[in-house]
Design a protein around this motif. Structure first.
Motif, mmCIF file in Angstrom:
data_model
loop_
_atom_site.group_PDB
_atom_site.id
_atom_site.type_symbol
_atom_site.label_atom_id
_atom_site.label_comp_id
_atom_site.label_asym_id
_atom_site.label_seq_id
_atom_site.Cartn_x
_atom_site.Cartn_y
_atom_site.Cartn_z
ATOM 1 N N SER A 1 26.487 43.174 -24.524
ATOM 2 C CA SER A 1 26.490 42.200 -25.604
ATOM 3 C C SER A 1 26.549 40.821 -24.955
ATOM 4 O O SER A 1 27.477 40.527 -24.203
ATOM 5 C CB SER A 1 27.719 42.424 -26.489
ATOM 6 N N ILE A 2 25.544 39.985 -25.213
ATOM 7 C CA ILE A 2 25.531 38.633 -24.650
ATOM 8 C C ILE A 2 26.277 37.722 -25.608
ATOM 9 O O ILE A 2 25.864 37.502 -26.742
ATOM 10 C CB ILE A 2 24.095 38.141 -24.408
ATOM 11 N N GLU A 3 27.420 37.231 -25.135
ATOM 12 C CA GLU A 3 28.278 36.368 -25.949
ATOM 13 C C GLU A 3 27.764 34.937 -25.984
ATOM 14 O O GLU A 3 27.874 34.257 -26.993
ATOM 15 C CB GLU A 3 29.714 36.394 -25.413
ATOM 16 N N SER A 4 27.223 34.472 -24.851
ATOM 17 C CA SER A 4 26.636 33.122 -24.803
ATOM 18 C C SER A 4 25.709 33.041 -23.603
ATOM 19 O O SER A 4 25.802 33.824 -22.659
ATOM 20 C CB SER A 4 27.722 32.042 -24.694
ATOM 21 N N SER A 5 24.808 32.100 -23.680
ATOM 22 C CA SER A 5 23.945 31.799 -22.532
ATOM 23 C C SER A 5 23.801 30.290 -22.467
ATOM 24 O O SER A 5 23.603 29.635 -23.489
ATOM 25 C CB SER A 5 22.586 32.480 -22.661
ATOM 26 N N GLU A 6 23.958 29.778 -21.282
ATOM 27 C CA GLU A 6 23.918 28.337 -21.078
ATOM 28 C C GLU A 6 22.985 28.019 -19.925
ATOM 29 O O GLU A 6 22.963 28.727 -18.916
ATOM 30 C CB GLU A 6 25.315 27.793 -20.734
ATOM 31 N N ILE A 7 22.235 26.943 -20.070
ATOM 32 C CA ILE A 7 21.422 26.466 -18.955
ATOM 33 C C ILE A 7 22.331 25.621 -18.073
ATOM 34 O O ILE A 7 23.003 24.696 -18.545
ATOM 35 C CB ILE A 7 20.216 25.646 -19.458
ATOM 36 N N LEU A 8 22.370 25.983 -16.795
ATOM 37 C CA LEU A 8 23.233 25.276 -15.852
ATOM 38 C C LEU A 8 22.540 24.024 -15.333
ATOM 39 O O LEU A 8 21.359 24.047 -15.008
ATOM 40 C CB LEU A 8 23.574 26.182 -14.669
ATOM 41 N N ARG A 9 23.289 22.963 -15.239
ATOM 42 C CA ARG A 9 22.764 21.720 -14.672
ATOM 43 C C ARG A 9 22.874 21.753 -13.166
ATOM 44 O O ARG A 9 21.944 21.444 -12.448
ATOM 45 C CB ARG A 9 23.511 20.517 -15.239
ATOM 46 N N GLN A 10 24.054 22.102 -12.667
ATOM 47 C CA GLN A 10 24.264 22.215 -11.234
ATOM 48 C C GLN A 10 25.472 23.091 -10.966
ATOM 49 O O GLN A 10 26.286 23.318 -11.844
ATOM 50 C CB GLN A 10 24.451 20.842 -10.581
ATOM 51 N N ARG A 11 25.538 23.548 -9.745
ATOM 52 C CA ARG A 11 26.668 24.366 -9.309
ATOM 53 C C ARG A 11 27.112 23.844 -7.956
ATOM 54 O O ARG A 11 26.299 23.695 -7.055
ATOM 55 C CB ARG A 11 26.246 25.824 -9.179
ATOM 56 N N GLN A 12 28.379 23.549 -7.839
ATOM 57 C CA GLN A 12 28.935 23.086 -6.574
ATOM 58 C C GLN A 12 29.926 24.129 -6.081
ATOM 59 O O GLN A 12 30.761 24.597 -6.836
ATOM 60 C CB GLN A 12 29.651 21.740 -6.758
#
Length: 164
Positions: A131-142
């Protein structure tokens, strides 16, 4: 569980900073042992499974994969661990993190070139019973190296990254 001493901790810290470009002699100079000791310790840490591998940090956008998506999913607790390998087999999935919570217990990072990839990945996960609760497009990951192996600063120069 492996008991690490300060030499092991120093080696791990230096490898996290830049494993590819750090020579055994450079690490040895930082942790105050010989280069052969560093090489032996690295072999032991690899053999004990403390060091699991060496992975490049990839700028996916520059690699023509402009979409980075974080899916927060819920898997049945009894099936969660077994699902991780299946999720990693989905083209575009680059990271799966499993938590011990009942809901929102899998965090899946994926990359792609278009929304078509996003739909394909989410459809594949739904087909597995996630079950996909949310999906977000990531801007950046550090990400930074874990630098708390030491209870006190191992480097006397006051610098927090250990470089002179």
């Amino acid at each position: 569980m492996v008991k690490l001493d300060n030499v092991d901790r120093g080696i791990l810290h230096e490898l996290q900073l830049d494993a590819r470009n750090r020579t055994a002699q450079e690490i040895a100079d930082k942790v105050d042992v010989s280069a052969s000791t560093v090489r032996n310790r690295i072999a032991e840490l690899e053999g004990d499974g403390v060091i699991e591998g060496y992975h490049p940090k990839i700028d996916y956008e520059k690699a023509d994969l402009p979409l980075q998506i974080m899916f927060v999913c819920t898997a049945p607790p009894t099936e969660r661990s077994e699902m991780v390998d299946q999720i990693l087999d989905i083209r575009g999935v680059v990271d799966v993190r499993e938590t011990l919570t009942g809901r929102r217990n899998l965090y899946v990072e994926a990359v792609g070139t278009s929304t078509t990839d996003t739909v394909r990945i989410s459809d594949s996960m739904h087909a597995m019973g996630l079950s996909i609760e949310s999906s977000e497009i990531l801007r950046q990951r550090q990400v930074q190296p874990f630098n708390h192996f030491f209870f006190t600063d191992p480097y006397a120069d006051g610098d927090d990254n250990g470089e002179d």
